[in-house]
Design a protein around this motif. Structure first.
Motif, mmCIF file in Angstrom:
data_model
loop_
_atom_site.group_PDB
_atom_site.id
_atom_site.type_symbol
_atom_site.label_atom_id
_atom_site.label_comp_id
_atom_site.label_asym_id
_atom_site.label_seq_id
_atom_site.Cartn_x
_atom_site.Cartn_y
_atom_site.Cartn_z
ATOM 1 N N SER A 88 10.112 10.341 -0.237
ATOM 2 C CA SER A 88 9.168 9.541 -1.004
ATOM 3 C C SER A 88 9.310 9.922 -2.470
ATOM 4 N N VAL A 97 1.823 12.314 -0.451
ATOM 5 C CA VAL A 97 2.468 13.534 0.029
ATOM 6 C C VAL A 97 1.556 14.284 0.998
ATOM 7 N N VAL A 100 2.054 12.804 4.365
ATOM 8 C CA VAL A 100 3.304 13.257 4.973
ATOM 9 C C VAL A 100 3.151 14.667 5.532
ATOM 10 N N PRO A 107 8.080 16.690 2.983
ATOM 11 C CA PRO A 107 8.352 15.669 1.966
ATOM 12 C C PRO A 107 9.582 16.032 1.133
#
Length: 393
Positions: A88, A97, A100, A107
């Motif tokens: 990302s 984030v 994730v 990440p």
């Protein structure tokens, strides 16, 4: 001392004015939900899930408690978790984030395009090629952030992701109703995540989110995961979480959804008014990618003298904001901890230059013109700033 009143402050965003614009419908919707006596995962949520999915042209919507939860649940529905790497951008709300990391995945952050500020396909491709197992994790997915109301370059992103065998999650928290190549954001990847935070283009009166997909199996998994992994009540088939869009917020969103396209059109009109006056100035005004229908969640300009401009506007009753001042990979919680397989020069540079001007549907033309006049007046003093003389007051 002047007898003239101070000019009214111009906010950068205004959920309060947004509520007032649709007050009668929102109040009626809230009353309906309150009178129903059902406040968790009831008829309002089911109706909004269906109505928003229909708006997107997708089969399934799953209401959840926030946009952050939506990112997590979208990834978990895909089976992404510990041992996986998720690509990302670092130029995003940290919520991306967070979503994730809460899956247990790692990440891997890539750069953004210098014009649109969305994920740079070349940087994504370079990151995938640079390290086949970043941080020791198996590449699994890309979370594409459609930032400021502008979809990323999805044709290129999808090609890169599919070639690499990666799932694609669209983070649409700032892109309700935005289009790329005549396709709505949320309809490109495997699954999408929305936020309905009050400042969003479609905003609730509190937190809320939704997972959207055309895949009934993914939707079923997201529904299980949002409520403890239940298939049968009180029996967890899988380890889930508690993330439920409540009935009151769903009722508010149902009242506002029919106005989304009209409100987005107003945002575009405001952006065009800014462009017409500021486009020939020394400021960097927003670029719109080819084939994109931008919905201007934010109107973001660039200048090396951002702090000076913000102070100038503040003195004149005009609020601004920075979205976002510190890239995720440079924040204390993440610096040095995440694998960084490519450099992020654009992300690091624009974080020192960007500033968001006021934009929301009920912002008047008169207020837009006041902002423009103040910015242009400030711009005339840039030679003084460059000479180290401060700014003309």
């Amino acid at each position: 001392m002047s007898d003239r009143p101070e000019p009214a402050a111009i906010p950068q965003s205004s959920p309060g004015r947004d509520y007032q614009s649709h007050q009668a419908e929102i109040d009626a919707a809230l009353r309906r939900a309150l009178d129903s006596g059902w406040y968790i995962l009831g008829p309002e949520v089911r109706a909004f899930e269906a109505e928003f999915a229909s708006y997107l042209g997708l089969r399934e919507g799953v209401g959840v408690a926030s946009g952050t939860d939506a990112v997590e649940l979208a990834l978990r529905a895909l089976g992404v978790g510990p041992g996986d790497a998720v690509y990302s951008v670092s130029h995003t709300a940290v919520a991306t984030v967070v979503g994730v990391e809460r899956t247990g995945a790692i990440p891997v952050l890539v750069d953004v395009d210098d014009a649109t500020y969305t994920l740079d396909p070349a940087s994504l491709a370079a990151a995938i090629a640079a390290d086949p197992r970043p941080g020791g994790a198996r590449p699994a997915a890309v979370v594409v952030v459609h930032l400021y109301g502008q979809p990323a370059a999805m044709t290129e992103v999808m090609s890169i992701a599919r070639t690499a065998g990666l799932f694609v999650v669209e983070d649409c928290a700032q892109a309700h109703g935005a289009r790329c190549d005549d396709r709505l954001a949320a309809t490109w990847g495997d699954i999408a995540a929305f936020s309905f935070y009050p400042t969003k283009n479609l905003g609730a009166l509190g937190d809320g989110g939704l997972v959207a997909t055309d895949d009934a199996g993914l939707a079923a998994r997201a529904r299980e995961l949002r409520q403890y992994g239940w298939r049968d009540r009180y029996v967890s088939a899988v380890a889930g979480m508690n993330s439920r869009l409540d009935e009151l917020q769903a009722a508010v969103l149902r009242a506002k959804l029919p106005h989304l396209d009209e409100d987005n059109a107003r945002r575009r009109a405001i952006a065009a008014r800014y462009d017409a006056r500021l486009g020939e100035s020394v400021l960097g005004t927003p670029a719109v990618g080819p084939g994109v229908e931008h919905v201007f969640h934010q109107y973001v300009i660039r200048t090396r003298y951002r702090d000076n401009l913000m102070a100038w506007l503040h003195q004149r009753g005009i609020s601004t904001a920075i979205h976002y001042p510190v890239p995720v990979h440079m924040q204390p919680a993440y610096a040095g901890r995440l694998p960084q397989v490519v450099e992020l020069p654009v992300t690091e540079r624009i974080a020192t230059e960007i500033v968001s001007l006021p934009i929301f549907p009920s912002l008047s033309d008169h207020e837009v013109d006041r902002v423009v006049e103040a910015v242009l007046e400030w711009a005339q003093g840039i030679p003084r700033i460059e000479a180290g003389l401060g700014h003309a007051s």
